[in-house]
Design a protein around this motif. Structure first.
Motif, PDB file in Angstrom:
ATOM      1  N   ARG A 277      -0.541  27.310   9.493  1.00  0.00           N
ATOM      2  CA  ARG A 277       1.062  26.791   9.794  1.00  0.00           C
ATOM      3  C   ARG A 277       2.324  26.676  10.422  1.00  0.00           C
ATOM      4  NH1 ARG A 277      -1.051  23.392   6.213  1.00  0.00           N
ATOM      5  NH2 ARG A 277      -1.095  23.791   3.853  1.00  0.00           N
ATOM      6  N   SER A 278       2.690  25.851  10.534  1.00  0.00           N
ATOM      7  CA  SER A 278       4.360  26.536  11.783  1.00  0.00           C
ATOM      8  C   SER A 278       5.040  26.649  10.880  1.00  0.00           C
ATOM      9  CB  SER A 278       3.965  26.013  12.331  1.00  0.00           C
ATOM     10  OG  SER A 278       4.864  25.664  14.007  1.00  0.00           O
ATOM     11  N   ASP A 279       6.232  27.741  11.289  1.00  0.00           N
ATOM     12  CA  ASP A 279       7.420  27.817  10.482  1.00  0.00           C
ATOM     13  C   ASP A 279       8.596  26.635  11.243  1.00  0.00           C
ATOM     14  OD1 ASP A 279       8.969  30.249   8.597  1.00  0.00           O
ATOM     15  OD2 ASP A 279       9.753  29.496  11.003  1.00  0.00           O
ATOM     16  N   PHE A 280       8.855  26.825   9.953  1.00  0.00           N
ATOM     17  CA  PHE A 280      10.207  25.211  10.249  1.00  0.00           C
ATOM     18  C   PHE A 280      11.531  25.715  11.161  1.00  0.00           C
ATOM     19  CE2 PHE A 280      13.974  23.519   8.667  1.00  0.00           C
ATOM     20  CZ  PHE A 280      13.819  22.384   8.908  1.00  0.00           C
ATOM     21  N   ILE A 281      11.560  26.670  10.699  1.00  0.00           N
ATOM     22  CA  ILE A 281      12.300  27.917  11.277  1.00  0.00           C
ATOM     23  C   ILE A 281      12.560  27.468  12.894  1.00  0.00           C
ATOM     24  CG2 ILE A 281      14.696  29.604  12.203  1.00  0.00           C
ATOM     25  CD1 ILE A 281      14.916  27.269   9.983  1.00  0.00           C
ATOM     26  N   ASP A 282      11.144  27.699  13.176  1.00  0.00           N
ATOM     27  CA  ASP A 282      10.172  28.236  14.817  1.00  0.00           C
ATOM     28  C   ASP A 282      10.367  26.685  14.937  1.00  0.00           C
ATOM     29  OD1 ASP A 282      10.561  30.917  14.792  1.00  0.00           O
ATOM     30  OD2 ASP A 282       8.546  30.861  14.102  1.00  0.00           O
ATOM     31  N   GLY A 283       9.948  25.799  14.578  1.00  0.00           N
ATOM     32  CA  GLY A 283       9.471  24.173  15.127  1.00  0.00           C
ATOM     33  C   GLY A 283      11.013  23.960  15.880  1.00  0.00           C
ATOM     34  N   LEU A 284      12.684  23.436  14.678  1.00  0.00           N
ATOM     35  CA  LEU A 284      13.036  23.840  14.978  1.00  0.00           C
ATOM     36  C   LEU A 284      13.773  24.328  16.428  1.00  0.00           C
ATOM     37  CD1 LEU A 284      16.173  21.174  14.063  1.00  0.00           C
ATOM     38  CD2 LEU A 284      16.589  23.499  12.978  1.00  0.00           C
ATOM     39  N   CYS A 285      13.964  25.312  16.236  1.00  0.00           N
ATOM     40  CA  CYS A 285      13.802  26.219  17.511  1.00  0.00           C
ATOM     41  C   CYS A 285      13.669  25.724  18.945  1.00  0.00           C
ATOM     42  CB  CYS A 285      13.547  27.665  17.452  1.00  0.00           C
ATOM     43  SG  CYS A 285      14.818  28.738  15.762  1.00  0.00           S
TER      44      CYS A 285
ATOM     45  N   GLY B  63      -2.814  22.914  10.876  1.00  0.00           N
ATOM     46  CA  GLY B  63      -4.477  23.729  10.416  1.00  0.00           C
ATOM     47  C   GLY B  63      -4.882  24.976  11.393  1.00  0.00           C
ATOM     48  N   THR B  64      -5.296  25.606  10.515  1.00  0.00           N
ATOM     49  CA  THR B  64      -6.328  26.544  10.775  1.00  0.00           C
ATOM     50  C   THR B  64      -7.092  26.357  11.851  1.00  0.00           C
ATOM     51  OG1 THR B  64      -5.621  28.559   9.854  1.00  0.00           O
ATOM     52  CG2 THR B  64      -7.006  28.932  10.907  1.00  0.00           C
TER      53      THR B  64
ATOM     54  N   LYS C  58     -13.851  34.987   9.762  1.00  0.00           N
ATOM     55  CA  LYS C  58     -14.672  34.573   9.098  1.00  0.00           C
ATOM     56  C   LYS C  58     -13.733  33.636   9.143  1.00  0.00           C
ATOM     57  CE  LYS C  58     -10.122  36.622   6.676  1.00  0.00           C
ATOM     58  NZ  LYS C  58     -10.034  36.904   5.175  1.00  0.00           N
ATOM     59  N   LEU C  59     -14.430  32.437   7.794  1.00  0.00           N
ATOM     60  CA  LEU C  59     -13.370  31.599   8.206  1.00  0.00           C
ATOM     61  C   LEU C  59     -12.210  32.015   7.229  1.00  0.00           C
ATOM     62  CD1 LEU C  59     -16.565  28.674   6.651  1.00  0.00           C
ATOM     63  CD2 LEU C  59     -15.637  29.368   9.057  1.00  0.00           C
ATOM     64  N   VAL C  60     -11.020  30.969   7.288  1.00  0.00           N
ATOM     65  CA  VAL C  60      -9.516  30.783   6.691  1.00  0.00           C
ATOM     66  C   VAL C  60      -9.728  29.234   6.663  1.00  0.00           C
ATOM     67  CG1 VAL C  60      -7.831  31.165   8.014  1.00  0.00           C
ATOM     68  CG2 VAL C  60      -9.150  32.528   9.091  1.00  0.00           C
ATOM     69  N   LYS C  61      -8.595  30.061   5.354  1.00  0.00           N
ATOM     70  CA  LYS C  61      -8.131  28.434   4.999  1.00  0.00           C
ATOM     71  C   LYS C  61      -6.745  28.172   5.581  1.00  0.00           C
ATOM     72  CE  LYS C  61      -6.804  26.561   0.087  1.00  0.00           C
ATOM     73  NZ  LYS C  61      -6.990  27.226  -1.537  1.00  0.00           N
ATOM     74  N   THR C  62      -6.903  27.115   5.097  1.00  0.00           N
ATOM     75  CA  THR C  62      -5.744  26.719   6.016  1.00  0.00           C
ATOM     76  C   THR C  62      -3.981  26.591   4.922  1.00  0.00           C
ATOM     77  OG1 THR C  62      -6.243  25.223   7.908  1.00  0.00           O
ATOM     78  CG2 THR C  62      -3.831  24.548   6.864  1.00  0.00           C
ATOM     79  N   GLY C  63      -2.570  27.667   5.463  1.00  0.00           N
ATOM     80  CA  GLY C  63      -2.013  27.844   4.189  1.00  0.00           C
ATOM     81  C   GLY C  63      -2.675  29.319   3.868  1.00  0.00           C
TER      82      GLY C  63
END
Length: 611
Positions: free
Chosen positions: A177-185, A149-150, A162-167
């Protein structure tokens, strides 16, 4: 699915100790922003690092490498989290009380060059939390998660005011959020780095979601960055800086990395020496192994022990692409060759911190440009670089140690490193050009190839390799005809390279009390693995992660884990760390699994010279 209600996980009850509580809070009271967190539904455990979990003491040493229902539930309950951020509070986002965890989670504050504040008032963990601290007989571990989350420390919040909504899809990186492929890399590369003896944080788990995002759980015995310290250095906040340093040292003592010394002066001077050595060794390692790790004045993209963190901008090159720069929108990164001086500057900052803590007086950073710690850095860097090059030739560590202690051979080694570096650094006539994520200038030669082939040639031949043959082995696919035109100067360097190489082998054999042929036979065996034709690069990890994710649809989780593990194991290029493995055709009854593993290996081969 994850549930917010704490429950008894039986043999997996140790996971419940990772609940947001962390001693950092007491050591540095304003060093973080606290966030309540709740269950993020829909998560699936795509990857779990059984080896790391066993090392930490989270699961038993005898636990099979297979996810059962109870283990999945424990992982999801512990880590499938989303913070309740400032946007949620302002907009009264409805969250079920039962899903909110009993303790809060830290987003730590540290210096970051992406932020306009150069003193760290607004920067830190922008989409990560510290899950907590896990202690067992095997040590004390920090556990963090990216993609939860942000936070108010995100560049999107600070720069956008400004405030940012997660997602929120309109803010990209700042969405929390974190990108799935980045996490797997990151999971793949960090485990490969670890198994090859390179200090790094490690991925404990990757939790995937249907929207191609993930929560990436990382662990390490001390996940503080220099940027955590530099924040208080820039703010001239002596009490917080002292609290940070004392906390860090106590953790290092608890994990057996430091000895307990009486008196602040002794312990601060001792840890400074360790900083100088660890950053010098890291800089040498990155240069010899062609690892791009963006170090800069803020000390953000590196751990305090010189270990790798945040694999988003980390790459391993196939060749010495020393003009590559990463384009981070508003600035260009450092290059591999510039990393050494950046590491040295980090040590200079730690020298400033040390003297400040001892005397209570903070001098200008320039005052420390000739500090003893920087001299130690230079000595250690050179020694480590020579050690790594000797190891890459194929000498075992016992022989490497003997060579480095032999003054007679020192001049030969220095000369060899000079000519070795020449071939690494030759650049293509194509010049500098733009690529997707920055700029680069192609290297021409692959020195690993000649180190692999040369000893076998000498075993079969009583003469030097011809200059043409030498270049044919050495040349990369980036080389143009103009790049490969023979010159008197280059041919002389080829002959010099071979003369010095043979002199090193001869002296090493004499030091070790064996014949030159025996020494060459061992070098052939070791060098064939150390300098294997196929070696991962940043590009190959990205493509391999995508291929594994795509191929996983038709594989059971156990089979997927086996493919991941075998792929990682096949990238271990240290003979001392290599385990025996079967031919891939013998390992999997699942035809798709065989095909996916072979595809991953083909990707590595195709990308072997790239970025």
């Amino acid at each position: 699915m994850a549930t917010g209600n704490a429950k008894d996980f039986g043999v997996y009850s140790r996971f419940l100790k990772i609940d947001g509580r962390h001693p950092y809070r007491d050591a540095v009271p304003d060093g973080y922003v606290d966030y309540a967190a709740y269950t993020r539904p829909g998560g699936e455990v795509f990857y779990f690092n059984f080896d790391l979990a066993k090392e930490m003491g989270l699961i038993t040493k005898s636990h099979p490498h297979e996810l059962n229902k109870e283990l999945k539930e424990a992982i999801l309950y512990t880590f499938s989290l989303q913070i309740i951020n400032e946007y949620d509070i302002a907009h009264k986002t409805p969250i079920a009380e039962k899903d909110i965890r009993p303790y809060k989670y830290m987003a730590t504050r540290y210096l970051q060059l992406q932020h306009p504040s150069t003193k760290g008032y607004t920067s830190g963990d922008g989409r990560s939390i510290w899950n907590g601290c896990f202690e067992s007989k095997d040590g004390i571990w920090d556990v963090t998660s990216c993609g939860t989350g942000t936070t108010c420390l995100s560049p999107a919040v600070v720069l956008g005011n400004k405030l940012v909504k997660t997602g929120d899809p309109n803010v990209s990186y700042g969405s929390g959020r974190s990108d799935f492929i980045d996490g797997l890399c990151a999971a793949m590369m960090s485990e490969i780095m670890h198994k090859n003896g390179i200090s790094t944080e490690r991925t404990l788990a990757v939790i995937s979601f249907a929207d191609d995002t993930s929560i990436n759980v990382r662990a390490g015995k001390n996940l503080l960055r220099p940027a955590h310290f530099f924040r208080y250095l820039k703010q001239d906040d002596y009490p917080r800086l002292k609290g940070m340093m004392d906390y860090f040292i106590e953790r290092q003592i608890a994990n057996g990395e430091c000895e307990r010394l009486s008196g602040d002066k002794r312990k601060y001077q001792d840890i400074l020496k360790k900083f100088a050595i660890s950053f010098a060794e890291a800089a040498a390692c990155f240069e010899v192994e062609y690892i791009f790790c963006w170090m800069d004045w803020d000390g953000d993209n590196i751990l305090t022990d010189g270990g790798i963190i945040d694999y988003g901008s980390v790459r391993q090159f196939g060749l010495y692409h020393h003009e590559y720069r990463y384009d981070d929108v508003d600035r260009m990164s450092t290059t591999i060759t510039e990393q050494k001086n950046k590491a040295k500057y980090i040590v200079q900052n730690f020298a400033q911190i040390t003297e400040y803590l001892i005397s209570g007086k903070k001098e200008n950073i320039k005052h420390y440009k000739d500090h003893e710690a920087l001299k130690l850095f230079e000595e250690t860097y050179l020694s480590k670089k020579h050690e790594l090059i000797l190891y890459r030739i194929g000498f075992n560590m016992n022989v490497v140690s003997k060579i480095q202690k032999d003054k007679e051979i020192n001049n030969i080694l220095m000369e060899f490193v000079e000519v070795y570096s020449y071939f690494e650094k030759v650049k293509s006539s194509k010049g500098l050009y733009n690529i997707k994520d920055g700029v680069t200038w192609d290297a021409v030669f692959c020195v690993r190839d000649i180190l692999r082939e040369l000893p076998a040639y000498y075993l079969s031949n009583n003469k030097d390799m011809s200059c043409q043959m030498f270049v044919d082995i050495l040349k990369s696919n980036y080389a143009t005809k103009d790049d490969l035109k023979p010159t008197i100067s280059r041919n002389e360097k080829i002959r010099r390279f071979q003369r010095l190489y043979k002199a090193l082998v001869a002296r090493a054999a004499e030091c070790d009390g064996v014949s030159e042929k025996s020494m060459l036979r061992e070098i052939v065996k070791r060098s064939s693995l150390i300098n294997r034709y196929e070696r991962i690069t940043g590009d190959s990890i990205i493509y391999a992660s995508e291929a594994l994710a795509k191929g996983s649809d038709s594989m059971a989780p156990k089979t997927r884990h086996k493919v991941f593990s075998e792929f990682v194991e096949l990238q271990v290029l240290r003979p001392e760390n290599k385990r025996r493995y079967l031919d891939s055709s013998e390992k999997f009854s699942n035809r798709n699994a065989k095909d996916v593993l072979n595809e991953l290996l083909a990707i590595v081969r195709d990308c072997r010279e790239g970025l």
